[in-house]
Design a protein around this motif. Structure first.
Motif, PDB file in Angstrom:
ATOM      1  N   LEU A 376       0.832  -1.211   0.000  1.00  0.00           N
ATOM      2  CA  LEU A 376       0.000   0.000   0.000  1.00  0.00           C
ATOM      3  C   LEU A 376       0.862   1.255   0.000  1.00  0.00           C
ATOM      4  N   GLY A 377       2.134   1.086  -0.392  1.00  0.00           N
ATOM      5  CA  GLY A 377       3.085   2.185  -0.470  1.00  0.00           C
ATOM      6  C   GLY A 377       3.781   2.175  -1.809  1.00  0.00           C
ATOM      7  N   SER A 378       5.104   2.113  -1.791  1.00  0.00           N
ATOM      8  CA  SER A 378       5.883   2.258  -3.014  1.00  0.00           C
ATOM      9  C   SER A 378       6.169   0.944  -3.730  1.00  0.00           C
ATOM     10  N   ASP A 379       5.880  -0.191  -3.105  1.00  0.00           N
ATOM     11  CA  ASP A 379       6.166  -1.486  -3.718  1.00  0.00           C
ATOM     12  C   ASP A 379       5.008  -1.883  -4.638  1.00  0.00           C
ATOM     13  N   VAL A 380       5.202  -1.623  -5.928  1.00  0.00           N
ATOM     14  CA  VAL A 380       4.189  -1.962  -6.931  1.00  0.00           C
ATOM     15  C   VAL A 380       4.809  -2.946  -7.923  1.00  0.00           C
ATOM     16  N   ARG A 381       4.031  -3.953  -8.323  1.00  0.00           N
ATOM     17  CA  ARG A 381       4.546  -4.996  -9.207  1.00  0.00           C
ATOM     18  C   ARG A 381       3.461  -5.432 -10.188  1.00  0.00           C
ATOM     19  N   SER A 382       3.907  -6.118 -11.227  1.00  0.00           N
ATOM     20  CA  SER A 382       2.966  -6.708 -12.174  1.00  0.00           C
ATOM     21  C   SER A 382       3.379  -8.142 -12.472  1.00  0.00           C
ATOM     22  N   LEU A 383       2.383  -8.988 -12.629  1.00  0.00           N
ATOM     23  CA  LEU A 383       2.569 -10.382 -13.023  1.00  0.00           C
ATOM     24  C   LEU A 383       1.975 -10.546 -14.417  1.00  0.00           C
ATOM     25  N   MET A 384       2.820 -10.762 -15.401  1.00  0.00           N
ATOM     26  CA  MET A 384       2.365 -10.927 -16.778  1.00  0.00           C
ATOM     27  C   MET A 384       3.208 -12.009 -17.453  1.00  0.00           C
ATOM     28  N   SER A 385       2.890 -12.271 -18.716  1.00  0.00           N
ATOM     29  CA  SER A 385       3.702 -13.168 -19.557  1.00  0.00           C
ATOM     30  C   SER A 385       3.797 -12.512 -20.934  1.00  0.00           C
ATOM     31  N   VAL A 386       4.407 -11.338 -20.964  1.00  0.00           N
ATOM     32  CA  VAL A 386       4.368 -10.471 -22.139  1.00  0.00           C
ATOM     33  C   VAL A 386       5.085 -11.110 -23.328  1.00  0.00           C
ATOM     34  N   GLU A 387       4.393 -11.096 -24.470  1.00  0.00           N
ATOM     35  CA  GLU A 387       4.973 -11.477 -25.749  1.00  0.00           C
ATOM     36  C   GLU A 387       4.734 -10.332 -26.731  1.00  0.00           C
ATOM     37  N   SER A 388       5.375 -10.411 -27.868  1.00  0.00           N
ATOM     38  CA  SER A 388       5.329  -9.300 -28.820  1.00  0.00           C
ATOM     39  C   SER A 388       4.130  -9.419 -29.756  1.00  0.00           C
ATOM     40  N   ASN A 389       2.988  -8.962 -29.289  1.00  0.00           N
ATOM     41  CA  ASN A 389       1.779  -8.951 -30.110  1.00  0.00           C
ATOM     42  C   ASN A 389       0.841  -7.862 -29.618  1.00  0.00           C
ATOM     43  N   SER A 390      -0.245  -7.677 -30.346  1.00  0.00           N
ATOM     44  CA  SER A 390      -1.162  -6.583 -30.019  1.00  0.00           C
ATOM     45  C   SER A 390      -1.855  -6.807 -28.684  1.00  0.00           C
ATOM     46  N   TYR A 391      -2.175  -8.064 -28.374  1.00  0.00           N
ATOM     47  CA  TYR A 391      -2.848  -8.357 -27.112  1.00  0.00           C
ATOM     48  C   TYR A 391      -1.999  -7.867 -25.936  1.00  0.00           C
ATOM     49  N   TRP A 392      -0.737  -8.229 -25.944  1.00  0.00           N
ATOM     50  CA  TRP A 392       0.103  -7.851 -24.809  1.00  0.00           C
ATOM     51  C   TRP A 392       0.464  -6.369 -24.837  1.00  0.00           C
ATOM     52  N   PHE A 393       0.454  -5.740 -26.002  1.00  0.00           N
ATOM     53  CA  PHE A 393       0.662  -4.297 -26.066  1.00  0.00           C
ATOM     54  C   PHE A 393      -0.457  -3.581 -25.317  1.00  0.00           C
ATOM     55  N   GLY A 394      -1.716  -3.979 -25.610  1.00  0.00           N
ATOM     56  CA  GLY A 394      -2.854  -3.386 -24.912  1.00  0.00           C
ATOM     57  C   GLY A 394      -2.896  -3.775 -23.453  1.00  0.00           C
ATOM     58  N   THR A 395      -2.616  -5.049 -23.169  1.00  0.00           N
ATOM     59  CA  THR A 395      -2.671  -5.529 -21.788  1.00  0.00           C
ATOM     60  C   THR A 395      -1.629  -4.841 -20.914  1.00  0.00           C
ATOM     61  N   THR A 396      -0.444  -4.628 -21.455  1.00  0.00           N
ATOM     62  CA  THR A 396       0.607  -3.960 -20.680  1.00  0.00           C
ATOM     63  C   THR A 396       0.212  -2.526 -20.345  1.00  0.00           C
ATOM     64  N   HIS A 397      -0.364  -1.804 -21.298  1.00  0.00           N
ATOM     65  CA  HIS A 397      -0.856  -0.453 -21.000  1.00  0.00           C
ATOM     66  C   HIS A 397      -1.953  -0.513 -19.934  1.00  0.00           C
ATOM     67  N   HIS A 398      -2.806  -1.546 -20.019  1.00  0.00           N
ATOM     68  CA  HIS A 398      -3.872  -1.719 -19.017  1.00  0.00           C
ATOM     69  C   HIS A 398      -3.289  -1.941 -17.633  1.00  0.00           C
ATOM     70  N   GLU A 399      -2.368  -2.887 -17.500  1.00  0.00           N
ATOM     71  CA  GLU A 399      -1.829  -3.208 -16.177  1.00  0.00           C
ATOM     72  C   GLU A 399      -1.059  -2.028 -15.582  1.00  0.00           C
ATOM     73  N   LEU A 400      -0.363  -1.281 -16.410  1.00  0.00           N
ATOM     74  CA  LEU A 400       0.327  -0.102 -15.882  1.00  0.00           C
ATOM     75  C   LEU A 400      -0.662   0.983 -15.468  1.00  0.00           C
ATOM     76  N   GLY A 401      -1.887   0.930 -16.032  1.00  0.00           N
ATOM     77  CA  GLY A 401      -2.933   1.836 -15.546  1.00  0.00           C
ATOM     78  C   GLY A 401      -3.240   1.573 -14.087  1.00  0.00           C
ATOM     79  N   HIS A 402      -3.321   0.298 -13.716  1.00  0.00           N
ATOM     80  CA  HIS A 402      -3.485  -0.056 -12.304  1.00  0.00           C
ATOM     81  C   HIS A 402      -2.297   0.443 -11.480  1.00  0.00           C
ATOM     82  N   ILE A 403      -1.100   0.188 -11.987  1.00  0.00           N
ATOM     83  CA  ILE A 403       0.115   0.555 -11.250  1.00  0.00           C
ATOM     84  C   ILE A 403       0.141   2.056 -10.983  1.00  0.00           C
TER      85      ILE A 403
END
Length: 629
Positions: A376-403
C-alpha cells in the motif's frame, strides 16, 4: 517481516486475543504521553470532570491503530500470495494460507467489529472521511468475521488450494494411452492456436485442453460457495455476491438492473457483430450452413470474451513483429511518463514477473495478467507473460494503468484503508482507458507501428476494437455476473453447475459448446476469477462504461479531437485530468467522482456514439443474412 514472525501471526487464536486486548485498552488520544502520578496532597476543591471524548476523537484514535496494522498485515499477505502465484509449490501455498489466516484474525476480530459498530452508531457526529474508513473496515471484516473463525480459516485454506490447482495446471494438447501428457503447452500456446489456426480439428483440441482443469476444480468451487456464503451471511449480507456488491454502496437488485440495462443498450450492436462474425468464420472454416449460435471453438479466446483475428484486412499483430517483450513494457511506461506520470520505481523492474517462464524451467506461475500493490506504499509490481503482439501491447498499457493508480493515491491525504479506486470498476476502467489510448491510430503512427501512407479504414479498425470491447459486455455483464449471482445469491444446485453456465453463454453470447458438456466438470471454473477473484466480474463490465465516458471527455473537452483519432501521448493536461481522479482513491463516492470529472452521471451514451459508425457499417454488411440468436 521474518518468517518466524509470520508464523506467529498465523497462530490465529493467540493473535486474536492479543489484538482484542489492544483494542480494549486503546487510549482515546493515542500518542498523548502518560502523566506520572501526582504526590499525595491535601484534598482539593472538587472540579468538573473532563469532557467525554467526541465520537470523532474516538474514531481517530481507533484508526491510528488500525491503519498501520492493516498496512503491515496486508503486506505479509500480499508477499505470500505473490510467491504462491509466481512459483507454484506446496510450501508457498502453505505460506499463503498462513498469511490469509493472520489477515482474517485481524480484519474480522470481533472486538474490532464491535468497536466499529459502536462508532458508526454515532455516524452523524463523524467526518465523512472517517465514516468511509469505518464502513470499509466493516466490509473487510465481513470477509473474515471472527465470530466464526473455523469457517474463515477453512475459506482461506480452500481458496489457497484452489488457486494452486489452477496456477499449477499443465495444459496438454495430446495424451498417451495412460493419460500422461505427450504434448504439453501453456495458456499462450492455446491462445495462439485459437487466434491463428484455420483447422477446426486443431482448434477443437486446443479448446478442449483449455477446459480439462474444470473437472479438477469442480469440488473446490462447491466447497468455496458454502464457506463464502457463510462468512457473508454472518455479517448480515444475503450472500457472498451481495457482500461484493456492497463495495459500490448498492443492493443486489440495483446492480443487476444496472447490468441488464447495459446489456439492453448494447444488444443491437452485439447482434450485428455476432451475425458478421458467424458468417465470416463459417466461410473461413468451410462450413456451408451458418449456425444460429456459434460453436465456442470457432472463436479466438478460450471463453469467447474477445474475438480477435476475425476482421479481414486488420493484422493487429504485424506491427509488433521484430519488437521484444521488453520493448512492449518500456513503451507503455514511456506513454505514462509522457503525459506527466513519474517513471516506475526501480522495485517494479526488480520484483515484477513480466515475461513467460523460460522453456525448460519447471517453475509454474499464474497465467493471468495482474497488477499488485504490495505494501500500500511504493512497492508496486505486475505479473504478466508479455509477448510481442497486439494483445500484450494493450494488456501492458492496461496493467500499468493499475500501477499508476496505486502510485497516484499513495499519499498522506488518502488513508491506507482507502487506497483503492473510487470503486473497483474505476480501477479496471482506468486500465482499459489506457488500452484504448494505446490503440488509437495517431499514436500508433507516432510510435512507427502503423504507416501513415497506408491507413486502415475507420470502419475496419473500429470493428476490430469492437470485437474486444463490445463482445465483452454480454460475457461480463451477462454470463459471468448472472452466473455468479445464481451461484451465491440463489445457491445454484450442484446438478446445474455446468448446465446453468452454458444456458447463460447461449442466452447472452449466442454461443454453444462444440459438443454436449456434462456435469462431471465445471467449465466456469476454468476462468480464474471464479476461483480467486469471485463475485466481482461486473467490475469489468461497468469499466466499459467508465472508460468510454472518460475517453470521450478527454478527446472532446481536453484535446478537441475526434474520439476515434485521439492521441493522448505527450499531453500533460491529459495526465493532470487522470491524476485528478486517481489521487482521490476511495475517499469520494464513485458517482460524485464521475460527475465531477466529466460533468455527467455514468452513461452508455459515449460508448454508443463511439461505435455508431460500426453499427451502420455492419447493417450494410449483414443485409440479407439471418441475424439474431
Amino acid at each position: 517481516m521474518t518468517r518466524s514472525r509470520f508464523l506467529l501471526l498465523a497462530g490465529g487464536a493467540s493473535f486474536a486475543s492479543a489484538l482484542a486486548l489492544l483494542v480494549h485498552t486503546l487510549p482515546v488520544n493515542a500518542g498523548t504521553p502518560a502523566q506520572k502520578p501526582a504526590p499525595k496532597a491535601a484534598p482539593a476543591p472538587v472540579e468538573a470532570k473532563p469532557a467525554a471524548p467526541s465520537a470523532e476523537q474516538e474514531a481517530q484514535a481507533f484508526l491510528s491503530f488500525y491503519n498501520p496494522m492493516y498496512e503491515r498485515l496486508s503486506t505479509v499477505a500480499a508477499e505470500a500470495a505473490w510467491k504462491a502465484s509466481t512459483d507454484v509449490k506446496p510450501e508457498h501455498e502453505g505460506e499463503r494460507t498462513g498469511a490469509g489466516k493472520a489477515w482474517g484474525a485481524f480484519a474480522g476480530n470481533r472486538v474490532i467489529i464491535e468497536k466499529v459498530r459502536a462508532l458508526l452508531a454515532r455516524k452523524a457526529e463523524l467526518q465523512p472521511l472517517t465514516v468511509r474508513q469505518l464502513e470499509r473496515i466493516m466490509l473487510m471484516a465481513a470477509e473474515a468475521p471472527g465470530t466464526i473463525p473455523d469457517v474463515v480459516n477453512r475459506r482461506v485454506e480452500l481458496e489457497s488450494r484452489q488457486s494452486s490447482l489452477l496456477d499449477g495446471w499443465q495444459f496438454c494438447l495430446q495424451r498417451d494411452k495412460k493419460g500422461a501428457c505427450a504434448k504439453p503447452t501453456d495458456a499462450n500456446g492455446i491462445d495462439k492456436i485459437l487466434v491463428e489456426s484455420k483447422k477446426l480439428p486443431e482448434r477443437l483440441t486446443a479448446w478442449n485442453a483449455a477446459k480439462e482443469v474444470g473437472t479438477t476444480l469442480r469440488p473446490g468451487i462447491l466447497q468455496l460457495r458454502e464457506v463464502r456464503n457463510q462468512v457473508a451471511r454472518e455479517m448480515g449480507h444475503s450472500s457472498f455476491f451481495a457482500l461484493q456488491v456492497a463495495d459500490y454502496r448498492m443492493s443486489v437488485p440495483e446492480m443487476m438492473t444496472l447490468l441488464d440495462q447495459l446489456l439492453v443498450d448494447t444488444r443491437p450492436l452485439y447482434e450485428q457483430i455476432h451475425c458478421y462474425a458467424k458468417h465470416t468464420l463459417a466461410q473461413r472454416y468451410g462450413v456451408k450452413e451458418v449456425p444460429q449460435k456459434m460453436p465456442a471453438h470457432w472463436l479466438g479466446n478460450r471463453w469467447a470474451q474477445a474475438w480477435p483475428g476475425i476482421v479481414e484486412g486488420v493484422d493487429a499483430d504485424a506491427p509488433f513483429k521484430g519488437k521484444t517483450p521488453e520493448w512492449i513494457v518500456k513503451s507503455a511506461e514511456a506513454f505514462y511518463v509522457g503525459i506527466g506520470f513519474p517513471t516506475l520505481p526501480d522495485g517494479f523492474w526488480k520484483k515484477s514477473d513480466l515475461y513467460p517462464v523460460e522453456k525448460g524451467n519447471p517453475r509454474k506461475k499464474n497465467s493471468h495478467a495482474s497488477a499488485w500493490h504490495m505494501d500500500l506504499g511504493s512497492d508496486v509490481r505486475s505479473l504478466m507473460s508479455v509477448e510481442s503482439n497486439s494483445y500484450w501491447f494493450g494488456t501492458t498499457h492496461h496493467e500499468l494503468g493499475h500501477i499508476y493508480y496505486y502510485v497516484s493515491y499513495t499519499r498522506p491525504d488518502v488513508p491506507p484503508v482507502l487506497r483503492e479506486g473510487a470503486n473497483r470498476s474505476f480501477h479496471e476502467g482506468m486500465g482499459d482507458l489506457m488500452a484504448i489510448a494505446a490503440g488509437q491510430q495517431p499514436y500508433l503512427e507516432k510510435m512507427g507501428l502503423v504507416q501513415k501512407d497506408k491507413p486502415v479504414s475507420q470502419e475496419q479498425w473500429l470493428l476490430e476494437e469492437a470485437m474486444e470491447s463490445i463482445v465483452f459486455i454480454p460475457w461480463g455483464a451477462g454470463v459471468m455476473s448472472h452466473y455468479e449471482h445464481d451461484l451465491y445469491e440463489k445457491n445454484l444446485p450442484e446438478a446445474e453447475l455446468n448446465k446453468r453456465w452454458w444456458d447463460y453463454v447461449a442466452q447472452y453470447q449466442g454461443i454453444v459448446p462444440p459438443a454436449a458438456r456434462d456435469e462431471s466438470t465445471c467449465d466456469a471454473c476454468t476462468k480464474t476469477h471464479i476461483n480467486d477473484d469471485p463475485a466481482q466480474y461486473y467490475d469489468y463490465a461497468l469499466a466499459s462504461i467508465v472508460k468510454y465516458q472518460l475517453h470521450d471527455h478527454i478527446c472532446r473537452k481536453i484535446l478537441g479531437k475526434d474520439p476515434h483519432a485521439c492521441d493522448y501521448s505527450g499531453n500533460k493536461a491529459v495526465g493532470e485530468f487522470l491524476q485528478g481522479i486517481m489521487k482521490l482513491g476511495a475517499t469520494r463516492d464513485w458517482r460524485e467522482v464521475i460527475q465531477n470529472a466529466t460533468g455527467k452521471a455514468l452513461s452508455t451514451q459515449p460508448l454508443a456514439e463511439y461505435y455508431a459508425p460500426v453499427l451502420a457499417y455492419l447493417k450494410k454488411q449483414n443485409e440479407g443474412r439471418q441475424c439474431g440468436f
